[in-house]
Design an enzyme around this catalytic site. Structure first.
Site, PDB file in Angstrom:
ATOM      1  N   ASP A 249       0.917  -1.087  -0.103  1.00 16.01           N
ATOM      2  CA  ASP A 249       0.055   0.066  -0.030  1.00 16.01           C
ATOM      3  C   ASP A 249       0.687   1.284   0.193  1.00 16.01           C
ATOM      4  O   ASP A 249       0.677   2.167   1.005  1.00 16.01           O
ATOM      5  CB  ASP A 249      -0.747  -0.034   1.228  1.00 16.01           C
ATOM      6  CG  ASP A 249      -1.822  -1.201   1.412  1.00 16.01           C
ATOM      7  OD1 ASP A 249      -2.071  -1.754   0.420  1.00 16.01           O
ATOM      8  OD2 ASP A 249      -1.805  -1.765   2.903  1.00 16.01           O
TER       9      ASP A 249
ATOM     10  N   GLU B 126     -11.421   0.088  -3.329  1.00  9.43           N
ATOM     11  CA  GLU B 126     -10.600   0.455  -2.281  1.00  9.43           C
ATOM     12  C   GLU B 126      -9.310   1.221  -2.792  1.00  9.43           C
ATOM     13  O   GLU B 126      -9.361   1.296  -4.067  1.00  9.43           O
ATOM     14  CB  GLU B 126     -10.152  -0.577  -1.043  1.00  9.43           C
ATOM     15  CG  GLU B 126      -9.453  -1.556  -1.830  1.00  9.43           C
ATOM     16  CD  GLU B 126      -9.119  -2.840  -0.979  1.00  9.43           C
ATOM     17  OE1 GLU B 126      -9.533  -2.942   0.099  1.00  9.43           O
ATOM     18  OE2 GLU B 126      -8.136  -3.588  -1.399  1.00  9.43           O
TER      19      GLU B 126
END
Ligand code: FUB
Length: 345
Positions: A31, A244
């Site tokens: 991420d 997301e």
């Protein structure tokens, strides 16, 4: 590249075909939110660990406890791990699952935005501050008032306003907030409470931040993604709808909202004229990587644009043990991002 294909993958061959290699190998990272502060690249990643939690569609196996910030002098240089920046045990409101973070700088102070499950099991988003881009960060005692779900991404516009984008469905709980209140009812299925396939998909959220970057200056709004006819993408449009991993960047005066499609494993984007959108779907940035999740950031360095992303190649395909990578992106003359395949044929 869904998880059930992993056993058939020759990882030596895949690593040779990979367009980029892990930025660090001594810890698992994911991420990556990249920013340039004072001429240097700082990457704010998740720090993946194997805590032994069983794999499920709510992401319980992503049991991260802390953050380490990486820094690089350029996209080609070695990445440095600057050590522990924040641990969940030092965050009064947070219990577990320190998921994808991001950061911002204002007036020489650095702000780390991070999601975590609070003691009641509900994801919230917190802020921690430091005088250094690599921490250590001191958390605020409470999560941001009115925050929920996961994957904060902070964007500073040219007028000096800061916006926080956030949200994620399934384990990120966004679908439980459709009424404005958390719906804590069972069942615990990741697809419970989602719209029907022919209804508009759920949207990421965006809120302008207060001047001290510690609170929302307004109620979060929907980040609408529409097709070329101006119709909202539908919940059943799994190849294009938001799942997301929000990111915002500005290119040639246009706002680019990019995100992950989750269960179809693409990174996609839409283009708009305002940080609030709407964003017209414009295509894919990245084809699926090995591993279930795909999550990214986009950052300019010395006039070139870079995609920071992750895959699970370092762990030979283990979904929750990922490694961050970087590759250059290019735009067509009409401002479209050329789709990248993370592995050569
Ligand atoms: O790292 C945990 C979660 O996996 C992130 O919050 C999602 O974006 C996905 O990458």
């Amino acid at each position: 590249m869904p998880e059930d294909n992993i056993t058939q993958i020759d990882f030596d061959d895949l690593n040779k075909r990979a367009i980029s290699q892990p930025l660090v190998k001594h810890i698992y990272t994911a991420d990556p939110s990249a920013h340039v502060f004072n001429g240097k690249i700082y990457i704010y990643p998740s720090h993946d660990i194997d805590a032994g939690d069983a794999f499920d569609d709510l992401g319980s196996h992503f049991a991260m406890e802390d953050y380490h910030i990486l820094s690089m002098d350029s996209p080609q240089s070695e990445a440095v791990d600057n050590g522990l920046a924040l641990h969940v045990k030092d965050v009064p409101w947070a219990a577990k699952q320190m998921w994808a973070p991001d950061a911002a700088e204002k007036d020489g102070r650095y702000y780390l935005f991070f999601p975590a499950k609070a003691h009641d099991g509900i994801f919230r988003i917190g802020v921690a501050t430091s005088t250094s881009p690599v921490g250590p960060f001191t958390p605020e005692p409470e999560a941001i008032n009115g925050s929920f779900s996961i994957d904060p991404a902070v964007f500073k516009d040219e007028d000096g306003s800061y916006y926080l984008y956030f949200g994620g469905i399934w384990g990120g709980q966004l679908q439980r907030w459709r009424t404005g209140q958390f719906n804590g009812e069972q069942p615990d299925s990741p697809v419970a409470f989602l719209p029907a396939d022919d209804e508009p998909a759920l949207c990421a959220k965006v809120a302008r931040l207060t001047g001290d970057l510690l609170e929302f200056a307004e109620a979060p709004k929907d980040v609408l993604i529409v097709d070329e006819q101006g119709n909202p993408l539908l919940n059943g449009d799994n190849d294009r709808r938001f799942f997301e991993g929000s990111w915002m960047h500005k290119y040639n005066g246009k706002y680019y909202f990019s995100y992950s499609t989750g269960d179809t494993h693409f990174l996609c984007y839409g283009i708009g004229d305002s940080p609030y959108g709407p964003f017209t779907y414009a295509g894919k940035i990245l084809e699926p990587v090995v591993g279930w999740t795909s999550h990214h950031s986009i950052c300019e360095f010395n006039g070139k644009w870079y995609l920071f992303y992750h895959d699970s190649s370092l762990s030979k395909g283990i979904t929750h043990l990922r490694c961050v990578k970087v590759t250059e992106i290019t735009y067509d003359t009409d401002g479209r991002i050329q789709t990248i395949n993370p592995y050569n044929a």
